[in-house]
Scaffold this motif. Structure first.
Motif, PDB file in Angstrom:
ATOM      1  N   LEU A 149       0.845  -1.211   0.000  1.00  0.00           N
ATOM      2  CA  LEU A 149       0.000   0.000   0.000  1.00  0.00           C
ATOM      3  C   LEU A 149       0.874   1.252   0.000  1.00  0.00           C
ATOM      4  CD1 LEU A 149      -2.823  -1.018   2.525  1.00  0.00           C
ATOM      5  CD2 LEU A 149      -2.852  -1.161   0.024  1.00  0.00           C
ATOM      6  N   ILE A 150       1.961   1.206   0.775  1.00  0.00           N
ATOM      7  CA  ILE A 150       2.873   2.363   0.834  1.00  0.00           C
ATOM      8  C   ILE A 150       3.499   2.597  -0.545  1.00  0.00           C
ATOM      9  CG2 ILE A 150       5.078   3.176   1.793  1.00  0.00           C
ATOM     10  CD1 ILE A 150       4.308   1.569   4.379  1.00  0.00           C
ATOM     11  N   ASP A 151       3.986   1.529  -1.163  1.00  0.00           N
ATOM     12  CA  ASP A 151       4.655   1.672  -2.462  1.00  0.00           C
ATOM     13  C   ASP A 151       3.697   2.155  -3.548  1.00  0.00           C
ATOM     14  OD1 ASP A 151       6.907   0.791  -1.195  1.00  0.00           O
ATOM     15  OD2 ASP A 151       6.819  -1.262  -1.977  1.00  0.00           O
ATOM     16  N   SER A 152       2.408   1.874  -3.364  1.00  0.00           N
ATOM     17  CA  SER A 152       1.439   2.268  -4.397  1.00  0.00           C
ATOM     18  C   SER A 152       0.836   3.644  -4.141  1.00  0.00           C
ATOM     19  CB  SER A 152       0.285   1.253  -4.455  1.00  0.00           C
ATOM     20  OG  SER A 152       0.785  -0.055  -4.533  1.00  0.00           O
ATOM     21  N   ALA A 153       1.067   4.198  -2.949  1.00  0.00           N
ATOM     22  CA  ALA A 153       0.407   5.473  -2.599  1.00  0.00           C
ATOM     23  C   ALA A 153       1.051   6.650  -3.324  1.00  0.00           C
ATOM     24  CB  ALA A 153       0.493   5.688  -1.092  1.00  0.00           C
ATOM     25  N   GLU A 154       0.197   7.536  -3.827  1.00  0.00           N
ATOM     26  CA  GLU A 154       0.725   8.742  -4.481  1.00  0.00           C
ATOM     27  C   GLU A 154       0.252   9.970  -3.733  1.00  0.00           C
ATOM     28  OE1 GLU A 154      -0.151   8.749  -8.678  1.00  0.00           O
ATOM     29  OE2 GLU A 154       0.891   6.816  -8.886  1.00  0.00           O
ATOM     30  N   GLY A 155       1.172  10.868  -3.413  1.00  0.00           N
ATOM     31  CA  GLY A 155       0.820  12.113  -2.739  1.00  0.00           C
ATOM     32  C   GLY A 155       0.525  11.920  -1.270  1.00  0.00           C
ATOM     33  N   LYS A 156      -0.282  12.827  -0.723  1.00  0.00           N
ATOM     34  CA  LYS A 156      -0.570  12.832   0.720  1.00  0.00           C
ATOM     35  C   LYS A 156      -2.058  12.578   0.947  1.00  0.00           C
ATOM     36  CE  LYS A 156       3.430  13.897   2.532  1.00  0.00           C
ATOM     37  NZ  LYS A 156       4.098  13.146   3.576  1.00  0.00           N
ATOM     38  N   ASN A 157      -2.383  12.312   2.194  1.00  0.00           N
ATOM     39  CA  ASN A 157      -3.793  12.154   2.617  1.00  0.00           C
ATOM     40  C   ASN A 157      -4.568  11.101   1.842  1.00  0.00           C
ATOM     41  OD1 ASN A 157      -3.567  14.190   4.592  1.00  0.00           O
ATOM     42  ND2 ASN A 157      -3.770  15.750   2.973  1.00  0.00           N
ATOM     43  N   VAL A 158      -3.905  10.004   1.537  1.00  0.00           N
ATOM     44  CA  VAL A 158      -4.597   8.917   0.839  1.00  0.00           C
ATOM     45  C   VAL A 158      -5.505   8.213   1.863  1.00  0.00           C
ATOM     46  CG1 VAL A 158      -4.304   6.722  -0.395  1.00  0.00           C
ATOM     47  CG2 VAL A 158      -2.623   8.577  -0.694  1.00  0.00           C
ATOM     48  N   PRO A 159      -6.813   8.140   1.613  1.00  0.00           N
ATOM     49  CA  PRO A 159      -7.691   7.452   2.568  1.00  0.00           C
ATOM     50  C   PRO A 159      -7.304   5.977   2.689  1.00  0.00           C
ATOM     51  CG  PRO A 159      -8.964   8.793   1.039  1.00  0.00           C
ATOM     52  CD  PRO A 159      -7.557   8.747   0.504  1.00  0.00           C
ATOM     53  N   LEU A 160      -7.187   5.510   3.931  1.00  0.00           N
ATOM     54  CA  LEU A 160      -6.769   4.131   4.188  1.00  0.00           C
ATOM     55  C   LEU A 160      -7.889   3.393   4.914  1.00  0.00           C
ATOM     56  CD1 LEU A 160      -4.576   1.865   4.431  1.00  0.00           C
ATOM     57  CD2 LEU A 160      -3.812   3.013   6.542  1.00  0.00           C
ATOM     58  N   TYR A 161      -8.418   2.367   4.257  1.00  0.00           N
ATOM     59  CA  TYR A 161      -9.465   1.534   4.857  1.00  0.00           C
ATOM     60  C   TYR A 161      -8.807   0.277   5.405  1.00  0.00           C
ATOM     61  CZ  TYR A 161     -12.863   4.610   2.676  1.00  0.00           C
ATOM     62  OH  TYR A 161     -13.609   5.722   2.330  1.00  0.00           O
ATOM     63  N   LEU A 162      -9.057   0.003   6.687  1.00  0.00           N
ATOM     64  CA  LEU A 162      -8.410  -1.129   7.355  1.00  0.00           C
ATOM     65  C   LEU A 162      -9.405  -2.256   7.609  1.00  0.00           C
ATOM     66  CD1 LEU A 162      -6.532   0.967  10.086  1.00  0.00           C
ATOM     67  CD2 LEU A 162      -5.494  -0.078   8.053  1.00  0.00           C
ATOM     68  N   TYR A 163      -9.006  -3.472   7.278  1.00  0.00           N
ATOM     69  CA  TYR A 163      -9.826  -4.655   7.607  1.00  0.00           C
ATOM     70  C   TYR A 163      -8.896  -5.707   8.192  1.00  0.00           C
ATOM     71  CZ  TYR A 163     -13.281  -2.176   4.965  1.00  0.00           C
ATOM     72  OH  TYR A 163     -14.141  -1.197   4.564  1.00  0.00           O
ATOM     73  N   ALA A 164      -9.480  -6.595   9.024  1.00  0.00           N
ATOM     74  CA  ALA A 164      -8.657  -7.618   9.688  1.00  0.00           C
ATOM     75  C   ALA A 164      -9.388  -8.949   9.704  1.00  0.00           C
ATOM     76  CB  ALA A 164      -8.341  -7.168  11.116  1.00  0.00           C
ATOM     77  N   GLY A 165      -8.659  -9.985  10.123  1.00  0.00           N
ATOM     78  CA  GLY A 165      -9.256 -11.326  10.217  1.00  0.00           C
ATOM     79  C   GLY A 165     -10.017 -11.500  11.526  1.00  0.00           C
ATOM     80  N   ALA A 166     -10.305 -12.750  11.871  1.00  0.00           N
ATOM     81  CA  ALA A 166     -11.094 -13.041  13.072  1.00  0.00           C
ATOM     82  C   ALA A 166     -10.244 -12.929  14.333  1.00  0.00           C
ATOM     83  CB  ALA A 166     -11.671 -14.448  12.975  1.00  0.00           C
ATOM     84  N   SER A 167     -10.797 -12.312  15.366  1.00  0.00           N
ATOM     85  CA  SER A 167     -10.066 -12.151  16.634  1.00  0.00           C
ATOM     86  C   SER A 167      -9.792 -13.483  17.326  1.00  0.00           C
ATOM     87  CB  SER A 167     -10.856 -11.265  17.589  1.00  0.00           C
ATOM     88  OG  SER A 167     -11.054 -10.018  17.000  1.00  0.00           O
ATOM     89  N   SER A 168     -10.512 -14.526  16.932  1.00  0.00           N
ATOM     90  CA  SER A 168     -10.287 -15.857  17.534  1.00  0.00           C
ATOM     91  C   SER A 168      -9.063 -16.543  16.905  1.00  0.00           C
ATOM     92  CB  SER A 168     -11.525 -16.730  17.332  1.00  0.00           C
ATOM     93  OG  SER A 168     -11.800 -16.817  15.941  1.00  0.00           O
ATOM     94  N   ASP A 169      -8.486 -15.908  15.889  1.00  0.00           N
ATOM     95  CA  ASP A 169      -7.343 -16.483  15.176  1.00  0.00           C
ATOM     96  C   ASP A 169      -6.098 -15.654  15.482  1.00  0.00           C
ATOM     97  OD1 ASP A 169      -5.457 -17.398  13.392  1.00  0.00           O
ATOM     98  OD2 ASP A 169      -6.624 -16.963  11.579  1.00  0.00           O
ATOM     99  N   ASN A 170      -5.126 -16.273  16.137  1.00  0.00           N
ATOM    100  CA  ASN A 170      -3.894 -15.571  16.494  1.00  0.00           C
ATOM    101  C   ASN A 170      -3.233 -14.915  15.276  1.00  0.00           C
ATOM    102  OD1 ASN A 170      -1.846 -15.021  18.599  1.00  0.00           O
ATOM    103  ND2 ASN A 170      -0.543 -16.262  17.268  1.00  0.00           N
ATOM    104  N   ASN A 171      -3.356 -15.573  14.123  1.00  0.00           N
ATOM    105  CA  ASN A 171      -2.757 -15.010  12.911  1.00  0.00           C
ATOM    106  C   ASN A 171      -3.310 -13.633  12.582  1.00  0.00           C
ATOM    107  OD1 ASN A 171      -1.194 -17.223  12.500  1.00  0.00           O
ATOM    108  ND2 ASN A 171      -2.464 -18.113  10.888  1.00  0.00           N
ATOM    109  N   ALA A 172      -4.593 -13.425  12.856  1.00  0.00           N
ATOM    110  CA  ALA A 172      -5.208 -12.133  12.516  1.00  0.00           C
ATOM    111  C   ALA A 172      -4.466 -11.009  13.233  1.00  0.00           C
ATOM    112  CB  ALA A 172      -6.688 -12.145  12.887  1.00  0.00           C
TER     113      ALA A 172
END
Ligand code: BGC
Length: 369
Positions: A149-172
């Motif tokens: 995401l960093i390498d693809s970002a151009e300029g400043k103030n790029v909106p960043l939407y965050l998603y994650a896996g299940a909290s029951s999974d340590n990997n998440a």
């Protein structure tokens, strides 16, 4: 050369394993005794169906007595599966838990029977009833997603939407932690603006988050590893987003299943001019999305290696040898000896090289390659 070597080593493993396991377990044809039980979390995600297939491929033509059972996203079913396998006399249990903490009681039951427990891909937490862990480098998975995401970002103030896996999974937690470590400095310097998480916003000045802090963010942006939940969340977020959070955006999606449904939502919002979206698992459907320009990247985790590591460990255990490990993971109770495998970033530039030339998939499985 590499391929020949691989084939050769698979053959050796199979030959050794066939003779040895027959000797170790006293298995005879027709006996219902199982030496190694394998429990996987769900058939509903291509990722785990793939693992099943890779186990079958690796074990084809051997007398190695194994049985694979699926828990269908239920810890109760998982426990039942472990009990079924214990009744068949397994000596080694290879298990990817549905819920890392809830699986404790299943593996404790296995330990009571003297079974050696290998956690597969997902760590089992808060118990000492676990002997080994075979895994990919999950922090590196998250770091690769964040870096993309960093390498693809151009300029400043790029909106960043965050998603994650299940909290029951340590990997998440590991995936998100790995991503956050690289993304946070870029949030602090104004490259990104967090678009959909007040909890992440509140922690945006901290690069190292505690488990509790990570849990707060995950609680807000979890997909529960469910593509439908991911889709609903993405829709809700885009409906709520102000104009300055649209345009060219970046999306941290934790895996391929959720990435595709999130991409579908972002792709149909006319106020989103472009989006970069991450993934992981190199699922076939996502490889097609990458070829079609609908998903930006995936993190390829070569399941053949994980399967080979798990089988090698099982053989060593049955042969009273000490399995080779490369480090350890603390599961909240003990340090679990682990064998870890690296991951590979795949996007449209190297998809052919990494997935077709490596014979992971066949070119004919895709259109427009
Ligand atoms: C695995 C991922 C998978 C996810 C959802 C994680 O524990 O490491 O490969 O996409 O679970 O099943």
């Amino acid at each position: 050369m590499k391929k020949v070597w691989k084939l050769f080593s698979v053959l050796i493993v199979m030959t050794v394993l066939t003779g040895m396991l027959a000797a170790c377990s006293g298995t005879t044809g027709g006996s219902s005794k199982v030496s190694v039980g394998i429990v996987l979390p769900t058939k509903d995600e291509p990722r785990w169906v793939q693992d099943e297939q890779r186990f079958k491929d690796a074990l084809a033509d051997s007398d190695y007595t194994t049985e694979i059972l699926f828990s269908q996203g239920s810890s109760a079913k998982e426990k039942e599966n472990v009990e079924t396998l214990l009744n068949k006399g397994i000596e080694v249990l290879i298990i990817a838990p549905h819920d890392g903490a809830a699986a404790g009681s299943a593996v404790e039951a296995a330990k009571k029977e003297g079974v050696t427990v290998i956690a597969y891909d997902r760590l089992i937490t808060e118990t000492d009833a676990i002997d080994y862990y075979v895994t990919f480098d999950s922090l590196a998975v998250g770091a690769a997603q964040g870096q993309y995401l960093i390498d693809s970002a151009e300029g400043k103030n790029v909106p960043l939407y965050l998603y994650a896996g299940a909290s029951s999974d340590n990997n998440a937690f590991l995936f998100f932690e790995g991503a956050w470590k690289v993304l946070q400095p870029k949030i602090a310097d104004g490259t990104f603006v967090i678009a959909n998480s007040s909890e992440a916003e509140a922690l945006k000045d901290k690069q190292e988050l505690t488990r509790d802090e990570l849990g707060k963010i995950l609680g807000q942006v979890t997909t529960n590893w469910d593509p439908n939940e991911a889709k609903n969340k993405a829709q809700t977020h885009l409906t709520a987003a102000a104009a300055n959070l649209k345009g060219d955006v970046a999306v941290l999606a934790p895996n391929d299943g959720t990435a595709r449904s999130i991409a579908d939502v972002f792709g149909t919002d006319s106020d989103i001019s472009s989006f970069v979206v991450t993934g992981q698992d190199a699922e076939k459907a996502s490889i097609q999305y990458i070829i079609d320009g609908k998903q930006s990247m995936t993190v390829f985790k070569d399941v053949r290696t994980l399967v080979a590591d798990a089988i090698d460990m099982a053989i060593d255990i049955l042969d009273d040898k000490k399995p080779a490990t490369t480090g350890s993971y603390n599961n909240g109770k003990v340090d679990v000896k682990a064998k870890q495998t690296d991951v590979i970033v795949v996007d449209e530039e190297n998809v052919k090289k990494e997935l077709i030339d490596s014979e992971y998939y066949e070119a004919s499985e895709f259109k427009g390659l």
